[in-house]
Design a protein around this motif. Structure first.
Motif, PDB file in Angstrom:
ATOM      1  N   ARG A  50       0.816  -1.209   0.000  1.00  0.00           N
ATOM      2  CA  ARG A  50       0.000   0.000   0.000  1.00  0.00           C
ATOM      3  C   ARG A  50       0.854   1.264   0.000  1.00  0.00           C
ATOM      4  N   ASP A 106      -6.929   0.215  -7.272  1.00  0.00           N
ATOM      5  CA  ASP A 106      -7.966  -0.088  -6.291  1.00  0.00           C
ATOM      6  C   ASP A 106      -7.904  -1.563  -5.876  1.00  0.00           C
ATOM      7  N   TRP A 160      -4.975  -2.339  -3.606  1.00  0.00           N
ATOM      8  CA  TRP A 160      -5.164  -1.885  -2.229  1.00  0.00           C
ATOM      9  C   TRP A 160      -5.663  -3.035  -1.373  1.00  0.00           C
ATOM     10  N   ASP A 161      -6.415  -3.953  -1.993  1.00  0.00           N
ATOM     11  CA  ASP A 161      -6.833  -5.209  -1.363  1.00  0.00           C
ATOM     12  C   ASP A 161      -7.517  -4.976  -0.019  1.00  0.00           C
ATOM     13  N   THR A 162      -8.649  -4.278  -0.069  1.00  0.00           N
ATOM     14  CA  THR A 162      -9.404  -4.003   1.147  1.00  0.00           C
ATOM     15  C   THR A 162      -9.839  -5.300   1.814  1.00  0.00           C
ATOM     16  N   GLN A 163      -9.573  -5.390   3.095  1.00  0.00           N
ATOM     17  CA  GLN A 163      -9.953  -6.558   3.882  1.00  0.00           C
ATOM     18  C   GLN A 163     -11.319  -6.322   4.526  1.00  0.00           C
ATOM     19  N   GLU A 184     -12.630  -3.176   6.719  1.00  0.00           N
ATOM     20  CA  GLU A 184     -11.872  -1.958   6.440  1.00  0.00           C
ATOM     21  C   GLU A 184     -12.692  -1.030   5.549  1.00  0.00           C
ATOM     22  N   PRO A 212     -13.221   1.286   2.221  1.00  0.00           N
ATOM     23  CA  PRO A 212     -12.738   1.047   0.858  1.00  0.00           C
ATOM     24  C   PRO A 212     -11.435   1.791   0.591  1.00  0.00           C
ATOM     25  N   SER A 213     -10.816   1.508  -0.549  1.00  0.00           N
ATOM     26  CA  SER A 213      -9.563   2.186  -0.884  1.00  0.00           C
ATOM     27  C   SER A 213      -9.776   3.699  -0.826  1.00  0.00           C
ATOM     28  N   ASN A 225     -12.172   8.928   2.357  1.00  0.00           N
ATOM     29  CA  ASN A 225     -13.017   8.297   3.379  1.00  0.00           C
ATOM     30  C   ASN A 225     -13.323   9.263   4.531  1.00  0.00           C
TER      31      ASN A 225
END
Length: 134
Positions: free
Chosen positions: A48, A86, A89-92, A95, A97-98, A122
């Motif tokens: 990231r 996006d 970024w691999d949103t878990q 979490e 979003p990017s 955000n």
């Protein structure tokens, strides 16, 4: 090199001094955005961080944010490249979003790679949700 930009939505002015950018908050939202960018950068993993312009320091209340200077882009990023960033970024689960926005003014070049120079979307969304509910 010293350059002053007054184009920011939540931060104005941005003063570039050599390799550093000093971003002054215009309002409470700008202070939240400054603190959020520092938080995002400090908590980001190596993958990231490669996508972010380095945020180095913020004053206690967020009035000032110091970042590395990245040369702003002048053209929109191709949709495929934006979607790839996006995805990387691999949103878990759980979490937000990017933190990216596709507009050209949100991206710059740092050490030969495209990086997000404005990644507090955000914080802006949260602020809008709180002010609408008030």
């Amino acid at each position: 090199m010293i350059k002053i930009s007054r184009e920011g939505t939540t931060r104005n002015p941005v003063i570039i001094v050599g390799p550093l950018a000093f971003e002054w908050a215009k309002s409470e939202l700008g202070r939240k955005c400054n603190l959020r960018e520092l938080e995002i950068y400090r908590s980001a993993n190596a993958v990231r961080r490669e996508m972010l312009c380095p945020a180095l320091w913020a004053s206690a209340g967020g009035q000032i944010l110091v970042m590395r200077f990245a040369k702003p882009t002048s053209e929109m990023m191709p949709l495929e490249e934006y979607l790839e960033m996006d995805h990387r970024w691999d949103t878990q689960y759980g979490e937000p979003p990017s933190p990216f926005e596709p507009g050209a003014r949100n991206w710059g070049w740092f050490k030969g790679r495209r990086v997000a120079i404005d990644y507090a979307i955000n914080a802006m969304i949260e602020h809008d949700a709180l002010t609408e509910g008030a």
